[in-house]
Design a protein around this motif. Structure first.
Motif, PDB file in Angstrom:
ATOM      1  N   VAL A  69       0.834  -1.208   0.000  1.00  0.00           N
ATOM      2  CA  VAL A  69       0.000   0.000   0.000  1.00  0.00           C
ATOM      3  C   VAL A  69       0.865   1.252   0.000  1.00  0.00           C
ATOM      4  O   VAL A  69       0.546   2.237  -0.687  1.00  0.00           O
ATOM      5  CB  VAL A  69      -0.945  -0.016   1.212  1.00  0.00           C
ATOM      6  CG1 VAL A  69      -1.724   1.286   1.302  1.00  0.00           C
ATOM      7  CG2 VAL A  69      -1.908  -1.182   1.118  1.00  0.00           C
ATOM      8  N   LEU A  70       1.976   1.232   0.739  1.00  0.00           N
ATOM      9  CA  LEU A  70       2.859   2.397   0.757  1.00  0.00           C
ATOM     10  C   LEU A  70       3.468   2.644  -0.611  1.00  0.00           C
ATOM     11  O   LEU A  70       3.495   3.781  -1.106  1.00  0.00           O
ATOM     12  CB  LEU A  70       3.962   2.196   1.802  1.00  0.00           C
ATOM     13  CG  LEU A  70       3.559   2.352   3.270  1.00  0.00           C
ATOM     14  CD1 LEU A  70       4.724   1.978   4.175  1.00  0.00           C
ATOM     15  CD2 LEU A  70       3.117   3.776   3.561  1.00  0.00           C
ATOM     16  N   VAL A  71       3.974   1.592  -1.241  1.00  0.00           N
ATOM     17  CA  VAL A  71       4.638   1.745  -2.536  1.00  0.00           C
ATOM     18  C   VAL A  71       3.668   2.267  -3.592  1.00  0.00           C
ATOM     19  O   VAL A  71       4.009   3.138  -4.400  1.00  0.00           O
ATOM     20  CB  VAL A  71       5.262   0.403  -2.976  1.00  0.00           C
ATOM     21  CG1 VAL A  71       5.744   0.473  -4.417  1.00  0.00           C
ATOM     22  CG2 VAL A  71       6.414   0.031  -2.054  1.00  0.00           C
ATOM     23  N   ASN A  72       2.441   1.737  -3.588  1.00  0.00           N
ATOM     24  CA  ASN A  72       1.479   2.130  -4.614  1.00  0.00           C
ATOM     25  C   ASN A  72       0.659   3.364  -4.235  1.00  0.00           C
ATOM     26  O   ASN A  72       0.108   4.020  -5.123  1.00  0.00           O
ATOM     27  CB  ASN A  72       0.520   0.971  -4.897  1.00  0.00           C
ATOM     28  CG  ASN A  72       1.205  -0.220  -5.522  1.00  0.00           C
ATOM     29  OD1 ASN A  72       1.435  -0.251  -6.731  1.00  0.00           O
ATOM     30  ND2 ASN A  72       1.544  -1.208  -4.717  1.00  0.00           N
ATOM     31  N   GLY A  73       0.569   3.657  -2.920  1.00  0.00           N
ATOM     32  CA  GLY A  73      -0.285   4.756  -2.506  1.00  0.00           C
ATOM     33  C   GLY A  73       0.401   6.088  -2.351  1.00  0.00           C
ATOM     34  O   GLY A  73      -0.211   7.139  -2.583  1.00  0.00           O
ATOM     35  N   ILE A  74       1.677   6.087  -1.967  1.00  0.00           N
ATOM     36  CA  ILE A  74       2.387   7.348  -1.746  1.00  0.00           C
ATOM     37  C   ILE A  74       2.440   8.219  -3.009  1.00  0.00           C
ATOM     38  O   ILE A  74       2.230   9.439  -2.924  1.00  0.00           O
ATOM     39  CB  ILE A  74       3.792   7.077  -1.183  1.00  0.00           C
ATOM     40  CG1 ILE A  74       3.696   6.590   0.263  1.00  0.00           C
ATOM     41  CG2 ILE A  74       4.658   8.328  -1.252  1.00  0.00           C
ATOM     42  CD1 ILE A  74       5.030   6.261   0.896  1.00  0.00           C
ATOM     43  N   PRO A  75       2.707   7.662  -4.208  1.00  0.00           N
ATOM     44  CA  PRO A  75       2.714   8.531  -5.405  1.00  0.00           C
ATOM     45  C   PRO A  75       1.389   9.238  -5.650  1.00  0.00           C
ATOM     46  O   PRO A  75       1.359  10.294  -6.276  1.00  0.00           O
ATOM     47  CB  PRO A  75       3.045   7.554  -6.542  1.00  0.00           C
ATOM     48  CG  PRO A  75       3.793   6.446  -5.890  1.00  0.00           C
ATOM     49  CD  PRO A  75       3.153   6.301  -4.554  1.00  0.00           C
ATOM     50  N   GLY A  76       0.283   8.690  -5.143  1.00  0.00           N
ATOM     51  CA  GLY A  76      -1.014   9.317  -5.380  1.00  0.00           C
ATOM     52  C   GLY A  76      -1.449  10.292  -4.316  1.00  0.00           C
ATOM     53  O   GLY A  76      -2.506  10.925  -4.460  1.00  0.00           O
ATOM     54  N   LEU A  77      -0.662  10.445  -3.262  1.00  0.00           N
ATOM     55  CA  LEU A  77      -1.024  11.386  -2.186  1.00  0.00           C
ATOM     56  C   LEU A  77      -0.642  12.807  -2.578  1.00  0.00           C
ATOM     57  O   LEU A  77       0.327  13.378  -2.096  1.00  0.00           O
ATOM     58  CB  LEU A  77      -0.347  10.987  -0.874  1.00  0.00           C
ATOM     59  CG  LEU A  77      -0.949   9.788  -0.137  1.00  0.00           C
ATOM     60  CD1 LEU A  77      -0.180   9.526   1.142  1.00  0.00           C
ATOM     61  CD2 LEU A  77      -2.424  10.015   0.174  1.00  0.00           C
ATOM     62  N   THR A  78      -1.411  13.375  -3.453  1.00  0.00           N
ATOM     63  CA  THR A  78      -1.199  14.740  -3.904  1.00  0.00           C
ATOM     64  C   THR A  78      -2.237  15.659  -3.283  1.00  0.00           C
ATOM     65  O   THR A  78      -3.177  15.214  -2.613  1.00  0.00           O
ATOM     66  CB  THR A  78      -1.286  14.808  -5.433  1.00  0.00           C
ATOM     67  OG1 THR A  78      -2.599  14.396  -5.841  1.00  0.00           O
ATOM     68  CG2 THR A  78      -0.251  13.873  -6.073  1.00  0.00           C
ATOM     69  N   SER A  79      -2.064  16.947  -3.494  1.00  0.00           N
ATOM     70  CA  SER A  79      -3.039  17.908  -2.983  1.00  0.00           C
ATOM     71  C   SER A  79      -4.411  17.699  -3.618  1.00  0.00           C
ATOM     72  O   SER A  79      -5.448  17.885  -2.961  1.00  0.00           O
ATOM     73  CB  SER A  79      -2.543  19.332  -3.244  1.00  0.00           C
ATOM     74  OG  SER A  79      -2.338  19.543  -4.641  1.00  0.00           O
TER      75      SER A  79
END
Length: 371
Positions: free
Chosen positions: A104-114
């Protein structure tokens, strides 16, 4: 005490207390050897990480106790086998958790944008996803789903915790094995095992009869989640209240304190840590539900702050729709990015709830001399 000498070395004293004991380096060496041998066997069969881990674990569990048993005796070998099995079970339990969190971290962090955190999906179409050529350029987010998750979970917690807490207090402090206590325990056990979709259908049917068919609001979803939360709160709170020593109650009664005040000032503060953990477990149990929310709250793309009117989206339903029905069928990558980011946000919310529960438990726990 005996002394042994070897050519070119200083005398070594051996004690009867230390004779026949395994050296400290034995188990680590066996572990390294098992890893190497497991890799070799896995390469012969068809290498994979899972097969490598399996071969290494089997070799270690067989060779380790045998080596310990040859040095220290069969009893020590059996004891080390049980110890290694406990360690192996712990590792097997932790590996899936670490794997899930890492994925989840690997795939989710790139999508945590404003955009993900502070915008909704209102007005976002497949055209916008087709124009997104980088993770940071994806338009649309889960702000409306975050609002819905917090709002629905808040109302569900507000309704289920008092009911569950008072029910557990009755079962422990007042029922005394009566028929009503046995009936409540039976129905709580039955409610613990009901499928979540049944709770959703119950809430939808109840509000459908009162306010008309097709009634879909956040509060209806909260009622469905309340049905799922109450049994968990009751069971956990009951267990925590039962482990409170009776001596504390008797000491309070001896001082002339009434029963309700003893429960409020002595019993509950003593068990507050476990009760808070049980409430957190109940929230974590329902915050990821999808099926009951689909039939009670519906799905919306805009922000809705009113839980008593209009459809409302939560993070689980947002993830479901982003995966099952991408905004752009020809370019599903932006939808997958939103789904992974929403999953990461959901995990973070559960972790924050756990932290808040621990802080509450520490604040209301009885003070000791060392605090």
């Amino acid at each position: 005490m005996t002394t042994s000498t070897q050519p070119g070395t200083s005398p070594v004293r051996q004690s009867k207390l230390t004779r026949g004991q395994r050296p400290k380096w034995l188990v680590p060496v066996i572990g390294v050897a098992a890893i190497v041998a497991g890799a070799a066997l896995a390469a012969l069969v068809g290498f994979s990480i899972a097969l490598w881990a399996l071969f290494a674990a089997v070799i270690f569990l067989v060779v380790g106790p045998l080596a310990v048993g040859l040095i220290e005796g069969s009893r020590s070998g059996t004891d080390s086998l049980m110890t290694f099995l406990v360690y192996a079970a712990f590792i097997l339990a932790v590996i899936p958790l670490i794997s899930v969190i890492w994925t989840v971290l690997v795939n989710g962090i790139p999508g945590l944008t404003s955009n993900m955190l502070f915008t909704s999906m209102n007005g976002v179409t497949g055209f916008h996803d087709n124009q997104a050529d980088a993770p940071g350029s994806v338009i649309g987010g889960a702000y409306h789903a975050i609002v819905g998750t917090v709002s629905i979970t808040f109302w569900a917690t507000l309704m289920s915790v008092p009911v569950g807490l008072l029910t557990a207090i009755y079962l422990v402090e007042y029922s005394r094995g009566g028929w009503l206590g046995k009936a409540i325990t039976f129905f709580v056990d039955v409610m613990t095992g009901i499928p979540s979709i049944v709770a959703g259908l119950f809430a939808a049917a109840l509000f459908g009869m009162i306010f008309g068919p097709s009634t879909r609001t956040g509060f209806v979803a909260a009622v469905a989640l309340t049905v799922l939360m109450i049994p968990t709160v009751v069971k956990n709170t009951e267990e925590m209240l039962r482990i409170v020593p009776n001596e504390l109650r008797e000491a309070s009664y001896a001082l002339g304190v009434r029963k309700w005040r003893t429960i409020l000032k002595v019993v509950i503060p003593t068990a507050i840590s476990g009760i808070a953990s049980g409430v957190t477990l109940a929230i974590a149990r329902v915050i990821g539900e999808t099926a009951p929310l689909l039939v009670t709250a519906g799905f919306a793309t805009a922000i809705n702050w009113n839980s008593f009117s209009g459809w409302m989206t939560t993070l689980p339903t947002f993830i479901y729709y982003q995966i099952m029905t991408p905004t752009s069928p020809t370019n599903p990558d932006p939808s997958l990015q939103r789904a992974w980011a929403a999953a990461l946000i959901l995990i973070v919310i559960v972790m924050l709830l756990n932290l808040v529960a621990r802080l509450i438990a520490r604040a209301f726990a009885p003070k000791t001399a060392g605090r």
